[in-house]
Design a protein around this motif. Structure first.
Motif, PDB file in Angstrom:
ATOM      1  N   GLY A   1     -34.239 -82.800  32.693  1.00 36.69           N
ATOM      2  CA  GLY A   1     -35.141 -81.641  32.647  1.00 36.69           C
ATOM      3  C   GLY A   1     -34.876 -80.733  33.832  1.00 36.69           C
ATOM      4  N   ASN A   2     -34.563 -79.483  33.542  1.00 35.84           N
ATOM      5  CA  ASN A   2     -34.315 -78.491  34.583  1.00 35.84           C
ATOM      6  C   ASN A   2     -35.567 -77.630  34.711  1.00 35.84           C
ATOM      7  N   TRP A   3     -36.294 -77.842  35.790  1.00 36.41           N
ATOM      8  CA  TRP A   3     -37.575 -77.130  35.949  1.00 36.41           C
ATOM      9  C   TRP A   3     -37.399 -75.729  36.521  1.00 36.41           C
ATOM     10  N   LYS A   4     -36.174 -75.355  36.821  1.00 36.94           N
ATOM     11  CA  LYS A   4     -35.878 -74.003  37.330  1.00 36.94           C
ATOM     12  C   LYS A   4     -36.872 -73.620  38.436  1.00 36.94           C
ATOM     13  N   MET A   5     -37.211 -72.322  38.563  1.00 35.44           N
ATOM     14  CA  MET A   5     -38.139 -71.937  39.636  1.00 35.44           C
ATOM     15  C   MET A   5     -39.568 -71.883  39.080  1.00 35.44           C
TER      16      MET A   5
ATOM     17  N   GLY B   1     -27.238 -78.185  26.250  1.00 29.24           N
ATOM     18  CA  GLY B   1     -28.416 -77.479  26.761  1.00 29.24           C
ATOM     19  C   GLY B   1     -28.543 -76.114  26.123  1.00 29.24           C
ATOM     20  N   GLY B   2     -29.769 -75.680  25.897  1.00 29.14           N
ATOM     21  CA  GLY B   2     -30.028 -74.367  25.290  1.00 29.14           C
ATOM     22  C   GLY B   2     -31.067 -74.522  24.196  1.00 29.14           C
ATOM     23  N   SER B   3     -32.332 -74.265  24.572  1.00 30.50           N
ATOM     24  CA  SER B   3     -33.449 -74.339  23.623  1.00 30.50           C
ATOM     25  C   SER B   3     -33.587 -75.696  22.935  1.00 30.50           C
ATOM     26  N   VAL B   4     -33.323 -76.763  23.684  1.00 30.48           N
ATOM     27  CA  VAL B   4     -33.585 -78.105  23.140  1.00 30.48           C
ATOM     28  C   VAL B   4     -35.101 -78.326  23.130  1.00 30.48           C
ATOM     29  N   LYS B   5     -35.581 -78.865  22.023  1.00 28.92           N
ATOM     30  CA  LYS B   5     -37.022 -79.091  21.855  1.00 28.92           C
ATOM     31  C   LYS B   5     -37.236 -80.427  21.145  1.00 28.92           C
TER      32      LYS B   5
ATOM     33  N   TRP C   1     -26.143 -67.857  25.331  1.00 22.99           N
ATOM     34  CA  TRP C   1     -26.974 -67.196  24.316  1.00 22.99           C
ATOM     35  C   TRP C   1     -28.072 -68.108  23.776  1.00 22.99           C
ATOM     36  N   ALA C   2     -28.020 -69.384  24.095  1.00 25.62           N
ATOM     37  CA  ALA C   2     -29.032 -70.319  23.595  1.00 25.62           C
ATOM     38  C   ALA C   2     -30.054 -70.687  24.662  1.00 25.62           C
ATOM     39  N   ILE C   3     -29.823 -70.219  25.905  1.00 20.00           N
ATOM     40  CA  ILE C   3     -30.712 -70.628  26.997  1.00 20.00           C
ATOM     41  C   ILE C   3     -31.951 -69.746  27.036  1.00 20.00           C
ATOM     42  N   GLY C   4     -33.097 -70.383  26.867  1.00 18.41           N
ATOM     43  CA  GLY C   4     -34.379 -69.684  26.967  1.00 18.41           C
ATOM     44  C   GLY C   4     -34.606 -68.669  25.866  1.00 18.41           C
ATOM     45  N   THR C   5     -33.794 -68.703  24.828  1.00 20.72           N
ATOM     46  CA  THR C   5     -33.892 -67.699  23.774  1.00 20.72           C
ATOM     47  C   THR C   5     -34.548 -68.240  22.515  1.00 20.72           C
TER      48      THR C   5
ATOM     49  N   ALA D   1     -29.090 -84.305  26.738  1.00 20.48           N
ATOM     50  CA  ALA D   1     -29.530 -82.912  26.749  1.00 20.48           C
ATOM     51  C   ALA D   1     -29.942 -82.490  28.152  1.00 20.48           C
ATOM     52  N   LEU D   2     -29.708 -81.216  28.442  1.00 25.76           N
ATOM     53  CA  LEU D   2     -30.250 -80.584  29.643  1.00 25.76           C
ATOM     54  C   LEU D   2     -31.293 -79.592  29.131  1.00 25.76           C
ATOM     55  N   VAL D   3     -32.545 -79.881  29.456  1.00 26.73           N
ATOM     56  CA  VAL D   3     -33.668 -79.179  28.836  1.00 26.73           C
ATOM     57  C   VAL D   3     -34.361 -78.295  29.861  1.00 26.73           C
ATOM     58  N   GLY D   4     -34.560 -77.025  29.535  1.00 27.24           N
ATOM     59  CA  GLY D   4     -35.277 -76.129  30.443  1.00 27.24           C
ATOM     60  C   GLY D   4     -36.744 -76.050  30.054  1.00 27.24           C
ATOM     61  N   GLY D   5     -37.084 -75.008  29.317  1.00 29.93           N
ATOM     62  CA  GLY D   5     -38.479 -74.715  28.963  1.00 29.93           C
ATOM     63  C   GLY D   5     -39.279 -75.914  28.461  1.00 29.93           C
ATOM     64  N   ALA D   6     -38.688 -76.679  27.564  1.00 34.18           N
ATOM     65  CA  ALA D   6     -39.424 -77.797  26.961  1.00 34.18           C
ATOM     66  C   ALA D   6     -39.546 -79.007  27.884  1.00 34.18           C
TER      67      ALA D   6
ATOM     68  N   GLY E   1     -23.389 -75.138  38.908  1.00 34.89           N
ATOM     69  CA  GLY E   1     -22.792 -74.128  38.029  1.00 34.89           C
ATOM     70  C   GLY E   1     -23.647 -73.723  36.845  1.00 34.89           C
ATOM     71  N   HIS E   2     -24.974 -73.849  36.987  1.00 41.55           N
ATOM     72  CA  HIS E   2     -25.837 -73.397  35.885  1.00 41.55           C
ATOM     73  C   HIS E   2     -25.563 -71.915  35.603  1.00 41.55           C
ATOM     74  N   SER E   3     -25.681 -71.520  34.363  1.00 41.32           N
ATOM     75  CA  SER E   3     -25.313 -70.139  34.006  1.00 41.32           C
ATOM     76  C   SER E   3     -26.156 -69.100  34.738  1.00 41.32           C
ATOM     77  N   GLU E   4     -27.409 -69.456  35.075  1.00 43.76           N
ATOM     78  CA  GLU E   4     -28.223 -68.488  35.826  1.00 43.76           C
ATOM     79  C   GLU E   4     -27.621 -68.256  37.212  1.00 43.76           C
ATOM     80  N   ARG E   5     -27.038 -69.283  37.797  1.00 47.13           N
ATOM     81  CA  ARG E   5     -26.383 -69.127  39.103  1.00 47.13           C
ATOM     82  C   ARG E   5     -25.061 -68.366  38.947  1.00 47.13           C
TER      83      ARG E   5
ATOM     84  N   TYR F   1     -22.881 -78.738  28.427  1.00 50.43           N
ATOM     85  CA  TYR F   1     -22.462 -77.534  27.703  1.00 50.43           C
ATOM     86  C   TYR F   1     -23.713 -76.749  27.344  1.00 50.43           C
ATOM     87  N   GLU F   2     -23.815 -75.551  27.917  1.00 56.43           N
ATOM     88  CA  GLU F   2     -24.980 -74.715  27.663  1.00 56.43           C
ATOM     89  C   GLU F   2     -24.525 -73.312  27.277  1.00 56.43           C
ATOM     90  N   PRO F   3     -24.446 -73.039  25.976  1.00 59.46           N
ATOM     91  CA  PRO F   3     -24.094 -71.671  25.582  1.00 59.46           C
ATOM     92  C   PRO F   3     -25.157 -70.708  26.113  1.00 59.46           C
TER      93      PRO F   3
HETATM   94  P1  PGA Z   1     -33.826 -73.854  27.894  1.00 59.45           P
HETATM   95  O1  PGA Z   1     -32.940 -73.940  29.227  1.00 59.45           O
HETATM   96  O2  PGA Z   1     -34.004 -75.277  27.401  1.00 59.45           O
HETATM   97  O3  PGA Z   1     -35.124 -73.238  28.335  1.00 59.45           O
HETATM   98  O4  PGA Z   1     -33.083 -73.014  26.912  1.00 59.45           O
HETATM   99  C1  PGA Z   1     -31.859 -74.818  29.346  1.00 59.45           C
HETATM  100  C2  PGA Z   1     -31.237 -74.682  30.715  1.00 59.45           C
HETATM  101  O5  PGA Z   1     -31.178 -73.557  31.240  1.00 59.45           O
HETATM  102  O6  PGA Z   1     -30.792 -75.680  31.307  1.00 59.45           O
END
Ligand code: PGA
Length: 252
Positions: A8-12, A212-216, A171-175, A232-237, A95-99, A167-169
């Motif tokens: 789980g990536n809790w970001k900021m 990773g990318g909108s895993v729920k 276009w799938a992150i947080g979308t 999975a690398l999970v952000g929002g969920a 190397g997260h895509s946001e960085r 692997y985090e496309p």
């Molecule tokens: P997301 O983020 O699950 O909110 O799409 C994934 C991530 O950025 O690692």
């Protein structure tokens, strides 16, 4: 066999009190999850507290980034991998895509951070993934290949045993737009093939590749059913303990 990893990536997000509350709730909810490794990545300021609170449980703690080196010195604002290890963490996301998009991360800095993380005894979770326009132009594989070759440059076969790829496309992150299980499998298989070329078939076979990318909770089962998806690398969920626990417990 490759043991799955659900991270789980809790970001900021989350002040310390919230981060503690979520991690304690999670500890209870995933206490019986032995089929996978569970990792959470809070912000730097919460790392030590969370690591202390989950010590002895099946939850491991990751930093979301690290410095390119372990030597102490005049590097204002940087946090060395040895310092992350020192407060009880076992993993570091690199190397997260946001960085890459907003903070100047390059394949070269990803490579340095990966090596520094390994040298400190951490498990780097190295992120790769193409942007939408790159996929639409038919360049997804070549972009990911370049990121992999750059990020893993100089790493030995035994280093490879100690890293995880995500692997985090982009276009799938947080979308809310997840890659289909087929798209994920296709790229994961490709990644394993690239690593087989650079580090040999055995290293590639043992490598864990997370999606990773909108895993729920409602798409984890079909993603995990893919042969080359090892977690999975999970952000929002991952921000809500109940939702993240459902993802961790996808097998029960
Ligand atoms: P997301 O983020 O699950 O909110 O799409 C994934 C991530 O950025 O690692």
């Amino acid at each position: 066999m490759r043991k799955p990893v659900i991270a789980g990536n809790w970001k900021m997000y989350k002040l310390l009190s919230d981060a503690v509350e979520t991690s304690l709730e999670l500890k209870r909810l995933v206490a019986n999850a032995n089929h996978c490794e569970v990792v959470i990545a809070p912000v730097f300021t919460a790392l030590k507290t969370i690591a202390d609170r989950v010590e002895g449980s099946n939850i491991k703690v990751a930093a979301q980034d690290c410095s390119i080196q372990n030597d102490f010195g005049a590097h204002t604002g940087e946090v060395a991998p040895v310092m992350i290890k020192d407060v009880g963490c076992s993993h570091v996301i690199v190397g997260h895509s946001e960085r890459r998009q907003f903070y100047g991360e390059t394949d070269e800095s990803v490579n340095w951070k990966t090596m520094a993380g390994l040298a400190a005894g951490l498990t780097p979770i190295v992120c790769v993934g193409e942007k939408l326009e790159e996929r639409e132009a038919g360049n997804a594989e070549s972009v990911v290949k370049t990121q992999l070759e750059g990020g893993l440059k100089g790493l030995t076969v035994s280093d490879l045993e100690r890293i995880i790829i995500a692997y985090e496309p982009v276009w799938a992150i947080g979308t809310g737009k997840t890659a289909t299980p087929e798209q994920a499998q296709e790229m994961h298989g490709f990644i394993r093939g690239v690593v087989a070329e650079t580090h040999g078939a055995e290293a590639a076979e043992g490598l864990r590749i997370l999606y990773g990318g909108s895993v729920k909770p409602d798409n984890i089962v079909e993603l995990m059913a893919q042969e080359d998806v090892d977690g999975a690398l999970v952000g929002g969920a991952s921000l809500d303990a109940a939702s993240f626990a459902k993802i961790v417990n996808y097998k029960q």
